[in-house]
Design a protein around this motif. Sequence first.
Motif, PDB file in Angstrom:
ATOM      1  N   LEU A  94       0.845  -1.188   0.000  1.00 52.27           N
ATOM      2  CA  LEU A  94       0.000   0.000   0.000  1.00 52.27           C
ATOM      3  C   LEU A  94       0.881   1.239   0.000  1.00 52.27           C
ATOM      4  O   LEU A  94       1.874   1.310   0.714  1.00 52.27           O
ATOM      5  CB  LEU A  94      -0.909   0.010   1.235  1.00 52.27           C
ATOM      6  CG  LEU A  94      -1.795  -1.222   1.432  1.00 52.27           C
ATOM      7  CD1 LEU A  94      -2.590  -1.103   2.722  1.00 52.27           C
ATOM      8  CD2 LEU A  94      -2.735  -1.407   0.248  1.00 52.27           C
ATOM      9  N   GLU A  95       0.504   2.221  -0.803  1.00 52.26           N
ATOM     10  CA  GLU A  95       1.212   3.496  -0.853  1.00 52.26           C
ATOM     11  C   GLU A  95       0.198   4.604  -0.642  1.00 52.26           C
ATOM     12  O   GLU A  95      -0.498   5.006  -1.570  1.00 52.26           O
ATOM     13  CB  GLU A  95       1.937   3.666  -2.190  1.00 52.26           C
ATOM     14  CG  GLU A  95       3.006   2.610  -2.450  1.00 52.26           C
ATOM     15  CD  GLU A  95       3.804   2.888  -3.707  1.00 52.26           C
ATOM     16  OE1 GLU A  95       4.136   4.067  -3.953  1.00 52.26           O
ATOM     17  OE2 GLU A  95       4.075   1.936  -4.457  1.00 52.26           O
ATOM     18  N   THR A 120       6.871  -2.450   7.166  1.00 53.79           N
ATOM     19  CA  THR A 120       7.569  -1.565   6.246  1.00 53.79           C
ATOM     20  C   THR A 120       8.869  -2.214   5.815  1.00 53.79           C
ATOM     21  O   THR A 120       9.613  -2.744   6.643  1.00 53.79           O
ATOM     22  CB  THR A 120       7.856  -0.204   6.913  1.00 53.79           C
ATOM     23  OG1 THR A 120       6.625   0.362   7.375  1.00 53.79           O
ATOM     24  CG2 THR A 120       8.501   0.760   5.932  1.00 53.79           C
ATOM     25  N   GLU A 121       9.137  -2.167   4.525  1.00 57.64           N
ATOM     26  CA  GLU A 121      10.344  -2.780   4.000  1.00 57.64           C
ATOM     27  C   GLU A 121      11.581  -2.185   4.656  1.00 57.64           C
ATOM     28  O   GLU A 121      11.696  -0.976   4.803  1.00 57.64           O
ATOM     29  CB  GLU A 121      10.414  -2.570   2.482  1.00 57.64           C
ATOM     30  CG  GLU A 121      11.545  -3.315   1.802  1.00 57.64           C
ATOM     31  CD  GLU A 121      11.396  -4.825   1.898  1.00 57.64           C
ATOM     32  OE1 GLU A 121      12.434  -5.515   1.930  1.00 57.64           O
ATOM     33  OE2 GLU A 121      10.246  -5.304   1.944  1.00 57.64           O
ATOM     34  N   GLY A 122      12.513  -3.052   5.065  1.00 60.62           N
ATOM     35  CA  GLY A 122      13.748  -2.588   5.672  1.00 60.62           C
ATOM     36  C   GLY A 122      13.694  -2.453   7.177  1.00 60.62           C
ATOM     37  O   GLY A 122      14.728  -2.250   7.817  1.00 60.62           O
ATOM     38  N   LYS A 123      12.493  -2.532   7.765  1.00 62.98           N
ATOM     39  CA  LYS A 123      12.366  -2.455   9.214  1.00 62.98           C
ATOM     40  C   LYS A 123      12.420  -3.869   9.802  1.00 62.98           C
ATOM     41  O   LYS A 123      11.834  -4.802   9.259  1.00 62.98           O
ATOM     42  CB  LYS A 123      11.057  -1.767   9.613  1.00 62.98           C
ATOM     43  CG  LYS A 123      10.946  -0.328   9.125  1.00 62.98           C
ATOM     44  CD  LYS A 123      11.930   0.564   9.841  1.00 62.98           C
ATOM     45  CE  LYS A 123      11.823   2.009   9.349  1.00 62.98           C
ATOM     46  NZ  LYS A 123      10.527   2.617   9.654  1.00 62.98           N
ATOM     47  N   SER A 124      13.093  -4.006  10.925  1.00 60.47           N
ATOM     48  CA  SER A 124      13.311  -5.327  11.500  1.00 60.47           C
ATOM     49  C   SER A 124      12.045  -5.940  12.085  1.00 60.47           C
ATOM     50  O   SER A 124      11.859  -7.144  12.043  1.00 60.47           O
ATOM     51  CB  SER A 124      14.397  -5.247  12.586  1.00 60.47           C
ATOM     52  OG  SER A 124      15.622  -4.844  12.040  1.00 60.47           O
ATOM     53  N   PHE A 125      11.188  -5.097  12.684  1.00 61.00           N
ATOM     54  CA  PHE A 125       9.969  -5.596  13.321  1.00 61.00           C
ATOM     55  C   PHE A 125       8.746  -4.923  12.718  1.00 61.00           C
ATOM     56  O   PHE A 125       8.797  -3.768  12.289  1.00 61.00           O
ATOM     57  CB  PHE A 125       9.990  -5.328  14.835  1.00 61.00           C
ATOM     58  CG  PHE A 125      10.941  -6.189  15.606  1.00 61.00           C
ATOM     59  CD1 PHE A 125      10.552  -7.441  16.060  1.00 61.00           C
ATOM     60  CD2 PHE A 125      12.224  -5.753  15.878  1.00 61.00           C
ATOM     61  CE1 PHE A 125      11.421  -8.239  16.783  1.00 61.00           C
ATOM     62  CE2 PHE A 125      13.107  -6.542  16.595  1.00 61.00           C
ATOM     63  CZ  PHE A 125      12.699  -7.790  17.045  1.00 61.00           C
ATOM     64  N   GLU A 151       6.661   5.825   2.719  1.00 64.58           N
ATOM     65  CA  GLU A 151       7.177   4.490   2.436  1.00 64.58           C
ATOM     66  C   GLU A 151       6.033   3.503   2.218  1.00 64.58           C
ATOM     67  O   GLU A 151       5.062   3.489   2.976  1.00 64.58           O
ATOM     68  CB  GLU A 151       8.047   3.996   3.599  1.00 64.58           C
ATOM     69  CG  GLU A 151       9.275   4.850   3.853  1.00 64.58           C
ATOM     70  CD  GLU A 151      10.089   4.307   5.016  1.00 64.58           C
ATOM     71  OE1 GLU A 151       9.513   4.113   6.100  1.00 64.58           O
ATOM     72  OE2 GLU A 151      11.292   4.079   4.821  1.00 64.58           O
ATOM     73  N   PRO A 152       6.127   2.659   1.196  1.00 63.08           N
ATOM     74  CA  PRO A 152       5.118   1.613   1.015  1.00 63.08           C
ATOM     75  C   PRO A 152       5.116   0.675   2.224  1.00 63.08           C
ATOM     76  O   PRO A 152       6.143   0.458   2.859  1.00 63.08           O
ATOM     77  CB  PRO A 152       5.582   0.875  -0.252  1.00 63.08           C
ATOM     78  CG  PRO A 152       6.507   1.821  -0.943  1.00 63.08           C
ATOM     79  CD  PRO A 152       7.158   2.628   0.130  1.00 63.08           C
ATOM     80  N   TYR A 153       3.948   0.131   2.540  1.00 64.43           N
ATOM     81  CA  TYR A 153       3.852  -0.772   3.678  1.00 64.43           C
ATOM     82  C   TYR A 153       2.817  -1.849   3.396  1.00 64.43           C
ATOM     83  O   TYR A 153       2.034  -1.768   2.440  1.00 64.43           O
ATOM     84  CB  TYR A 153       3.493  -0.014   4.954  1.00 64.43           C
ATOM     85  CG  TYR A 153       2.140   0.662   4.919  1.00 64.43           C
ATOM     86  CD1 TYR A 153       0.985  -0.007   5.326  1.00 64.43           C
ATOM     87  CD2 TYR A 153       2.010   1.968   4.472  1.00 64.43           C
ATOM     88  CE1 TYR A 153      -0.250   0.605   5.285  1.00 64.43           C
ATOM     89  CE2 TYR A 153       0.786   2.600   4.427  1.00 64.43           C
ATOM     90  CZ  TYR A 153      -0.349   1.913   4.835  1.00 64.43           C
ATOM     91  OH  TYR A 153      -1.569   2.522   4.778  1.00 64.43           O
ATOM     92  N   THR A 154       2.816  -2.859   4.229  1.00 60.99           N
ATOM     93  CA  THR A 154       1.867  -3.959   4.149  1.00 60.99           C
ATOM     94  C   THR A 154       1.129  -4.074   5.471  1.00 60.99           C
ATOM     95  O   THR A 154       1.736  -3.951   6.536  1.00 60.99           O
ATOM     96  CB  THR A 154       2.595  -5.285   3.856  1.00 60.99           C
ATOM     97  OG1 THR A 154       3.294  -5.176   2.617  1.00 60.99           O
ATOM     98  CG2 THR A 154       1.617  -6.442   3.765  1.00 60.99           C
ATOM     99  N   VAL A 155      -0.181  -4.275   5.416  1.00 57.50           N
ATOM    100  CA  VAL A 155      -0.969  -4.527   6.620  1.00 57.50           C
ATOM    101  C   VAL A 155      -0.955  -6.030   6.889  1.00 57.50           C
ATOM    102  O   VAL A 155      -1.218  -6.837   5.997  1.00 57.50           O
ATOM    103  CB  VAL A 155      -2.411  -4.019   6.461  1.00 57.50           C
ATOM    104  CG1 VAL A 155      -3.268  -4.453   7.660  1.00 57.50           C
ATOM    105  CG2 VAL A 155      -2.423  -2.504   6.342  1.00 57.50           C
TER     106      VAL A 155
END
Length: 606
Positions: A94-95, A120-125, A151-155
């Motif tokens: 999602l953007e 979020t891509e690149g985040k550890s948790f 930043e694009p993210y996923t739910v």
Amino acid sequence: MIGEDCVRKADKEKAQTDGAHVDERFLSSSFFFLKATIQAHNLLPGSCNFESNTCGYTPLCVGGSSRERRPGGSDRCRWRTTERDSGVLLSPALEQGEWSCLRLVYQISGSGSLEVLQRTEGKSFDRPLWSSQAPSDSWVISSMDLQNTTEPYTVVLGGKPGLSAGSSVAVFEIHITPGYCLDCDFEESHLCGYSNQWNANVNWYVGGGGSQILHNNIPNDHTYNNNTGHLMYVDSIYAKTFKEVAKLVSPMTTVPMSGCLSFQYQRSEERGNLFSVFTRDRLGQYQELWRAGSENQNDWSGTLEEWIPVQVELKAPYSVQVVFEVSFNSARGGRVAVDDISFSPEFCSTDTEPTFDPSIANCDFESGFCRYSQEQMIGSSWRRRRLIGPTLPGNMKYCLRFYFSLRGFNQTDQALAVYLQQGSSQERIWTQGEKSRGIWITTDITFQTSKPAKVVFVSTCRSFWDCGSVALDDISLSLGDCELTAGSLLPTLPGHCDFEAGLCGYTQDKQRYYLHMEASPMLPGQSVRLLSRPLRGSRGPQCLSFYYHMYGSGTGQLSVHLHKDGEDALLWKLSGEQSVAWLRATSGPCPVTKTEAPVGSSNEIE
């Protein structure tokens, strides 16, 4: 992978007409399944009612799951009823650069849990957004704000049925719209998650829509200015006792919010009713934001007059609900109507003071005294050391947290005390005698200021023989009651946990339940494990830091492992007795810090 066939369909019409009670056939098994409902306009990507497909969502079977072939040849995902079974649903990428609101229609039958996270891509948790373990007999709506991000993210939705027979977790619809979750024009059947706090005699009702069910002469709504649009109203016609109260309650906020709350209202018989707007926190504590005055409106005479706009400052650093409350003196108290509630991050007035940032009073003393200063006072028969914090605004409630260690004191009950200094007066809000014996202890203090104040740490000794040393560390200040700030809003750093408000997503391996592990009754070779949430790949190396306490002649080994692809890689380990104090450990490329332990008996605050 589950695939779309893991979606379980149910009767949509039944859900819309009777509160969406689940068919009993679906409750006899322990599924995390999906169902479908509401119609809405202006939906954003990521919304889905799962009627014909999964809208790009990817269901996963995890934990102790297994695949089964059902009649007809298609697959479904079934979970055995063990505590580690769970189901995960991943949204497409999602953007959404603007603020939006995610509404979830769900049900937890029997026992179980459901959580929503943001990946979020690149985040550890993954960042937790919301979670619930409360069972329900019908479908429930929950709302959560999605802050604007570039930043694009996923739910990520995770469901876990409980151990009891017939337990299940179900998601009926995912509904993402632009704007804040507080925003509502009441044109949708879900009413934006607003709810009526039931009263036997007076309640909020939906008005408009071209038909009048309970009362005639409902005014035109504000959104469309006609009788087909919708609004919320409350009427005194059935009031039977003095001060009958009706409450219209917003969803609970899930992120800190400060700005301008706006709404439209109409009111009749102003001397027969009292109309106010409050915030209500998770402890049930109310704070009045606004109260209707005299609008010089005429008697209704069957109709209301013009809509009146209201703007009020809202500062919610922790989770709150907005409550529209009307109380009546009698059945002739008239009516109140509300429409078009909205929120803006800009304050209503340019003269409004910005929200105070309590972090100015935070200090870990790694780079000096931050905004704190020291002062020494000597009297005829005592010696006193004071550590003075920065000035805090008045008329606010605060939560102060810090770590302390005391050594060398004998009889005094005021080895360390905390005062609230307001002008020339001081009020003691906490005290501690010599009980800690050199170990680190954490404490929380909730206090409220009536005017600008400073927090002052004071150590006092009454004689040469009763002086010692005081160590302070990791002072932090937040707005609100400590019971709220400990767990009301989600942690800013996913993966961080001080265990003051639960396990923060950490879980304990198998059936052994320990955070503090008393090794005395254990046999050689026995162990316990504390597991973090799944750690995803990142762009670079990460720093892991934690505090440990290993004391006693029988102390065994403490180790940290990275579990990957079914194997454990050792990151850090230590064996045997170390110290009576808390010690800091790191693994990975962590910044170097200098820590000095308190020594001597000089009545110093270090």
